[in-house]
Design an enzyme around this catalytic site. Structure first.
Site, PDB file in Angstrom:
ATOM      1  N   ARG A 182      67.269   7.512  53.288  1.00 16.22           N
ATOM      2  CA  ARG A 182      67.530   6.101  52.974  1.00 16.22           C
ATOM      3  C   ARG A 182      66.944   5.201  54.055  1.00 16.22           C
ATOM      4  NH1 ARG A 182      72.105   3.772  49.974  1.00 16.22           N
ATOM      5  NH2 ARG A 182      71.941   1.509  50.193  1.00 16.22           N
TER       6      ARG A 182
ATOM      7  N   ASP B 167      76.360   5.797  62.696  1.00 17.60           N
ATOM      8  CA  ASP B 167      77.279   5.184  61.732  1.00 17.60           C
ATOM      9  C   ASP B 167      77.876   6.254  60.821  1.00 17.60           C
ATOM     10  OD1 ASP B 167      75.149   5.756  60.024  1.00 17.60           O
ATOM     11  OD2 ASP B 167      74.582   3.660  59.717  1.00 17.60           O
TER      12      ASP B 167
ATOM     13  N   LEU C  69      71.452   6.811  61.620  1.00 28.89           N
ATOM     14  CA  LEU C  69      71.800   5.601  60.871  1.00 28.89           C
ATOM     15  C   LEU C  69      71.504   5.811  59.393  1.00 28.89           C
ATOM     16  CD1 LEU C  69      70.187   2.913  63.225  1.00 28.89           C
ATOM     17  CD2 LEU C  69      72.606   3.476  63.066  1.00 28.89           C
ATOM     18  N   HIS C  70      72.490   5.508  58.542  1.00 26.67           N
ATOM     19  CA  HIS C  70      72.225   5.594  57.104  1.00 26.67           C
ATOM     20  C   HIS C  70      73.076   4.645  56.268  1.00 26.67           C
ATOM     21  CE1 HIS C  70      75.852   8.067  57.239  1.00 26.67           C
ATOM     22  NE2 HIS C  70      75.939   7.947  55.934  1.00 26.67           N
ATOM     23  N   ARG C  71      74.065   3.968  56.870  1.00 29.04           N
ATOM     24  CA  ARG C  71      74.920   3.067  56.098  1.00 29.04           C
ATOM     25  C   ARG C  71      74.121   1.853  55.639  1.00 29.04           C
ATOM     26  NH1 ARG C  71      79.490   6.022  55.009  1.00 29.04           N
ATOM     27  NH2 ARG C  71      80.070   7.178  56.884  1.00 29.04           N
TER      28      ARG C  71
END
Length: 364
Positions: free
Chosen positions: A243, A282, A208-210
Site C-alpha cells: 500500500r 503504525d 508504515l501502512h495505515r
C-alpha cells in the site's frame, strides 16, 4: 474432532504457528484433536505467505481458497463463499480464527451460520477507532464467537463490559510471542546489513501502512522528512508495504538516509528489529515484539488496541503529526526512554494453553 485453523494474511501466520505445533505435539501423544489448515489466500504474494510458512515450520495448507486481491467487500464475499463450500463438503467441529484481518471475520460469520462453534484467538482487543477496518473485523468476529482466547486483562475487561459470560473468556497469553521466543535463536541478518555496514544500535527500522499515514503523498513526505532529520543521520531501514509503495512512487524524493527494502521474511525482519536503536511504526503487532525484545518503539497513531505495550512495554503513542517525532527521538537519544517489562503470560506457552482449552471444550 476436526478444528479448522484459519489463516489468510501475514499477521495470521505468526499466530497460528504455535497453535499448530501444540496440536501436533498433543496428537503425537494421543490427543483427540485433528485439524484442517485453511489458507484463504487473502495475502497471495509469496513474501507474505510462502516464506512465512517455510520459516515458521507451518505445514502446507490443507485447503487454499485462493481469493486473491479485491476490495474488502469482494474479499469478504469470496472468502465466505469458498469457506461455506468447504464446510458443506465436510463440516468441522470448530472454526478457530486469529487476529483481526478480513479472513478472521468472514470465516467466523460463515461458520456460525452453519452452526459450527467459533474460537477467536486475540479476542477482545479494541482501539475504539471505527475508521480502522481491523476494528470492525474485531467487533463483528467477537459478536459471533463462542470461546474467547485473550492476550491481556484489557481484552478480558472489554469482553466483560460487552456482556460476555466469564466462563467463555480464557486468558491464555500471546501466540505472537510464542513464535518470537521460539525463533529468537534462529533470527538472521538480511544480506543488505553487511552491504550497508549496519551496526547493532546504529540504525532505525520503520514500517508504515495505515491510510492516515501513507495515502497522502504530502503527508507521507512530511513524515519521512521528519524521520530522516530526527534520527541524526543514522540509516533507516524501511521495508515497504504494498500500500505504501503506491504512494512512494509519486514522491519527488525522500531523505537519503532512508533505505527502501523489500518486505522481509519473519527471521530477517525480527533480526532487524532486535538490533535496531528504535522502531517507528503504525503497526500493532510490532509493538508487541518490540516490548518483548526491549526495543524502543514510537507508534505513529493516536490510539492502540494493545495498551499493555504502552503501560508495561517499550511503546509510546506519538500521534500522526510529524512535529511530534523530534522530541520523542531526542528523548531516545538522551537515553531516557522507558525500559519496559513483559506483560503477564507472554511466556511462550500460549499455544499449549489454547489447545488444552480446546480439548476440554470440544469433548465436554
Amino acid at each position: 474432532m476436526l478444528v479448522d485453523v484459519i489463516a489468510g494474511a501475514r499477521p495470521n501466520f505468526m499466530k497460528i504457528s504455535p497453535i499448530l505445533h501444540a496440536m501436533q505435539a498433543r496428537r503425537d501423544a494421543g490427543g483427540p484433536l485433528g485439524w484442517r489448515l485453511v489458507h484463504t489466500g487473502q495475502h497471495y504474494d509469496p513474501r507474505m505467505s510462502r516464506d512465512f510458512f517455510d520459516q515458521l515450520g507451518i505445514p502446507a495448507p490443507d485447503v487454499n481458497l485462493e481469493v486473491g486481491s479485491g476490495s474488502q467487500a469482494e474479499q469478504t464475499a469470496a472468502i465466505m463463499v469458498g469457506y461455506e463450500r468447504l464446510l458443506l463438503a465436510r463440516r468441522s467441529d470448530c472454526c478457530l480464527v486469529v487476529g483481526d484481518v478480513t479472513s478472521t471475520m468472514a470465516c467466523a460469520i460463515t461458520a456460525q451460520k452453519l452452526h459450527v462453534p467459533v474460537a477467536h484467538v486475540e479476542a477482545g482487543i479494541r482501539s475504539w477507532d471505527w475508521t480502522m477496518p481491523e476494528e470492525i473485523n474485531r467487533l463483528v468476529t467477537d459478536s459471533v464467537t463462542n470461546w474467547f482466547f485473550t492476550t491481556s486483562e484489557h481484552a478480558n475487561a472489554n469482553l466483560r463490559r460487552a456482556g460476555i459470560d466469564e466462563r467463555r473468556i480464557f486468558f491464555v497469553g500471546n501466540t505472537m510471542i510464542d513464535t518470537l521466543l521460539g525463533n529468537m535463536p534462529r533470527l538472521r541478518a538480511p544480506a543488505f546489513v553487511q552491504d550497508l555496514g549496519l551496526q547493532p544500535g546504529g540504525y532505525f527500522v520503520i514500517t508504515l501502512h495505515r491510510p492516515a499515514n501513507v495515502d497522502s503523498a504530502d503527508g507521507l513526505a512530511c513524515l519521512l522528512q521528519a524521520i530522516g532529520e530526527g534520527v541524526r543521520g543514522l540509516p533507516v531501514m524501511f521495508p515497504v508495504h504494498p500500500r505504501t509503495a503506491k504512494t512512494l512512487r509519486v514522491l519527488p524524493g525522500f531523505p537519503a538516509n532512508i533505505y527502501l527494502v523489500d518486505p522481509q521474511p519473519y527471521l530477517e525482519f525480527n533480526w532487524l528489529v532486535k538490533h535496531a536503536k528504535g522502531v517507528i511504526t503504525d503497526s500493532g503487532g510490532i509493538t508487541e515484539e518490540t516490548t518483548v525484545m526491549g526495543v524502543p518503539c514510537l507508534t505513529l497513531r493516536d490510539n492502540t488496541e494493545r495498551p499493555e505495550t504502552v503501560e508495561l512495554g517499550t511503546n509510546e503513542l506519538i500521534g500522526t503529526t510529524p512535529a511530534n517525532l523530534k522530541p520523542a527521538l531526542d528523548r531516545l537519544f538522551a537515553g531516557s526512554w522507558k525500559q519496559g517489562s513483559v506483560p503477564p503470560l507472554w511466556d511462550g506457552r500460549t499455544g499449549e494453553r489454547i489447545v488444552a482449552h480446546l480439548e476440554r471444550l470440544l469433548l465436554a
